[in-house]
Write a protein that holds these residues in place. Structure first.
Motif, PDB file in Angstrom:
ATOM      1  N   VAL A   1     119.986 144.429  59.715  1.00  0.00           N
ATOM      2  CA  VAL A   1     120.213 145.573  58.818  1.00  0.00           C
ATOM      3  C   VAL A   1     121.155 145.179  57.679  1.00  0.00           C
ATOM      4  N   ARG A   2     121.054 145.893  56.574  1.00  0.00           N
ATOM      5  CA  ARG A   2     121.969 145.627  55.459  1.00  0.00           C
ATOM      6  C   ARG A   2     123.404 145.969  55.832  1.00  0.00           C
ATOM      7  N   SER A   3     123.572 147.063  56.573  1.00  0.00           N
ATOM      8  CA  SER A   3     124.915 147.535  56.930  1.00  0.00           C
ATOM      9  C   SER A   3     125.019 147.677  58.445  1.00  0.00           C
TER      10      SER A   3
ATOM     11  N   ALA B   1     121.343 134.341  59.759  1.00  0.00           N
ATOM     12  CA  ALA B   1     121.234 135.613  60.491  1.00  0.00           C
ATOM     13  C   ALA B   1     120.120 135.571  61.530  1.00  0.00           C
ATOM     14  N   LEU B   2     119.237 134.570  61.417  1.00  0.00           N
ATOM     15  CA  LEU B   2     118.092 134.462  62.326  1.00  0.00           C
ATOM     16  C   LEU B   2     118.292 133.377  63.384  1.00  0.00           C
ATOM     17  N   LYS B   3     119.523 132.877  63.500  1.00  0.00           N
ATOM     18  CA  LYS B   3     119.808 131.809  64.465  1.00  0.00           C
ATOM     19  C   LYS B   3     119.462 132.266  65.884  1.00  0.00           C
ATOM     20  N   GLY B   4     118.660 131.464  66.559  1.00  0.00           N
ATOM     21  CA  GLY B   4     118.298 131.758  67.945  1.00  0.00           C
ATOM     22  C   GLY B   4     117.144 132.725  68.107  1.00  0.00           C
ATOM     23  N   VAL B   5     116.650 133.262  67.014  1.00  0.00           N
ATOM     24  CA  VAL B   5     115.546 134.229  67.091  1.00  0.00           C
ATOM     25  C   VAL B   5     114.221 133.488  67.259  1.00  0.00           C
ATOM     26  N   GLU B   6     113.450 133.913  68.244  1.00  0.00           N
ATOM     27  CA  GLU B   6     112.134 133.307  68.468  1.00  0.00           C
ATOM     28  C   GLU B   6     111.019 134.149  67.848  1.00  0.00           C
ATOM     29  N   THR B   7     111.110 135.473  68.014  1.00  0.00           N
ATOM     30  CA  THR B   7     110.105 136.390  67.462  1.00  0.00           C
ATOM     31  C   THR B   7     110.793 137.324  66.478  1.00  0.00           C
TER      32      THR B   7
ATOM     33  N   GLU C   1     122.839 144.282  69.585  1.00  0.00           N
ATOM     34  CA  GLU C   1     123.532 143.432  68.608  1.00  0.00           C
ATOM     35  C   GLU C   1     122.943 143.687  67.220  1.00  0.00           C
ATOM     36  N   ALA C   2     123.820 143.853  66.234  1.00  0.00           N
ATOM     37  CA  ALA C   2     123.365 144.057  64.859  1.00  0.00           C
ATOM     38  C   ALA C   2     123.902 142.939  63.977  1.00  0.00           C
ATOM     39  N   ARG C   3     123.032 142.403  63.137  1.00  0.00           N
ATOM     40  CA  ARG C   3     123.428 141.342  62.207  1.00  0.00           C
ATOM     41  C   ARG C   3     123.098 141.776  60.776  1.00  0.00           C
ATOM     42  N   ALA C   4     123.972 141.383  59.848  1.00  0.00           N
ATOM     43  CA  ALA C   4     123.735 141.691  58.431  1.00  0.00           C
ATOM     44  C   ALA C   4     122.563 140.857  57.930  1.00  0.00           C
ATOM     45  N   PHE C   5     121.589 141.536  57.308  1.00  0.00           N
ATOM     46  CA  PHE C   5     120.400 140.853  56.806  1.00  0.00           C
ATOM     47  C   PHE C   5     119.834 141.667  55.661  1.00  0.00           C
TER      48      PHE C   5
END
Length: 277
Positions: free
Chosen positions: A31-33, A56-62, A43-47
């Motif tokens: 999310v932006r915020s 922000a996509l570290k460790g993401v598979e899908t 878990e929320a990451r800024a994107f």
């Protein structure tokens, strides 16, 4: 498997997070915020679509790429996300496209077609969810329609194979958490199609007041939408969407969506009732 969902605080995104959690996964909200995503319970990451950061996509598979909402900017944004996903080692992208994809005659389809092509050229595995109309697109402004006794449009007797956002959110969850969806394209739409007149009749029935469907020429409908405060460019796109609906652009009777989610899609009456509540 680590799943991340973009646009997670949007209307579809929130439902997709919940549906994915309901299937036992712990998705990451992109999310932006992040402070606006605390209630999601994940878990929320800024994107940001405009500045897609592979970190922000570290460790993401899908990665679930819910299409951006700024018409005209969508393809560059989507392309940036695809490139970030490649750089981060994401294995598969699930993308929310438009019903009929490259066969669609709708102006709204252009950026989806470009995104689908970029996905297929990326080398990543993909799942393309070609979403039909959300019933909520048609029930979002019922109060003035009831007040004036009219639902306006330019779809004529064209049929909308619409489904509720919840239905499409569950399709995201199914394809994100399940196996065998790699490099598949799904045409997703509601089980029971309806016309503008059918919608008006259902609204009238539930509201207890006369409501009729008033069909306008495409240009007149676009002008009416501008009168409601829509940007002229977006009003033209929505009017075109209705005009193409008259030609079958949003009709699909494959029942792929209900097959995928394992239940019938949400009936029109249920979405109308929710809108009037």
């Amino acid at each position: 498997m680590t799943i991340a969902i973009t646009g997670a605080t949007g209307q579809l995104g929130r439902l997709a997070i919940a549906a994915t959690k309901a299937r036992g996964a712990a998705p990451i909200a992109l999310v932006r915020s992040p402070e606006k995503a605390t209630d999601l319970g994940v878990e929320a990451r800024a994107f940001d679509y405009d500045k897609a950061d592979p970190a922000a996509l570290k460790g993401v598979e899908t990665l679930v790429l819910i299409s951006a909402n700024e018409v005209g900017k969508r393809f560059p944004q989507h392309k940036a996300v695809i490139e970030a996903a490649k750089a981060a080692g994401v294995q598969r992208i699930i993308y929310t496209s438009l019903l009929k994809g490259d066969a669609s005659t709708m102006k709204l389809a252009a950026e989806h077609i470009e995104t689908e092509a970029a996905l297929k050229a990326s080398g990543l595995a993909y799942t393309i969810l070609r979403n039909g109309w959300y019933t909520e697109n048609l029930t979002g402004t019922l109060a003035p329609a009831i007040e004036h006794g009219a639902i306006i449009g330019a779809a004529g007797e064209g049929r909308y194979s619409a489904a509720a956002r919840q239905d499409y959110a569950e399709a995201i969850a199914v394809t994100a958490t399940g196996a065998g969806h790699e490099n598949k394209v799904y045409e997703l739409a509601g089980d029971t199609a309806f016309t503008g007149a059918d919608l008006a009749a259902e609204v009238a029935k539930q509201a207890g007041k006369p409501v009729a469907y008033v069909n306008l020429p495409e240009a007149d409908y676009a002008k009416a939408l501008e009168g409601f405060g829509l940007h002229p460019g977006f009003a033209a796109i929505l009017a075109d969407s209705d005009a193409q609906t008259a030609k079958g652009a949003l009709f699909d009777d494959s029942k792929t969506l209900s097959g995928l989610i394992g239940r019938p899609t949400t009936p029109l009456a249920v979405t109308v009732k929710a809108a009037l509540a």
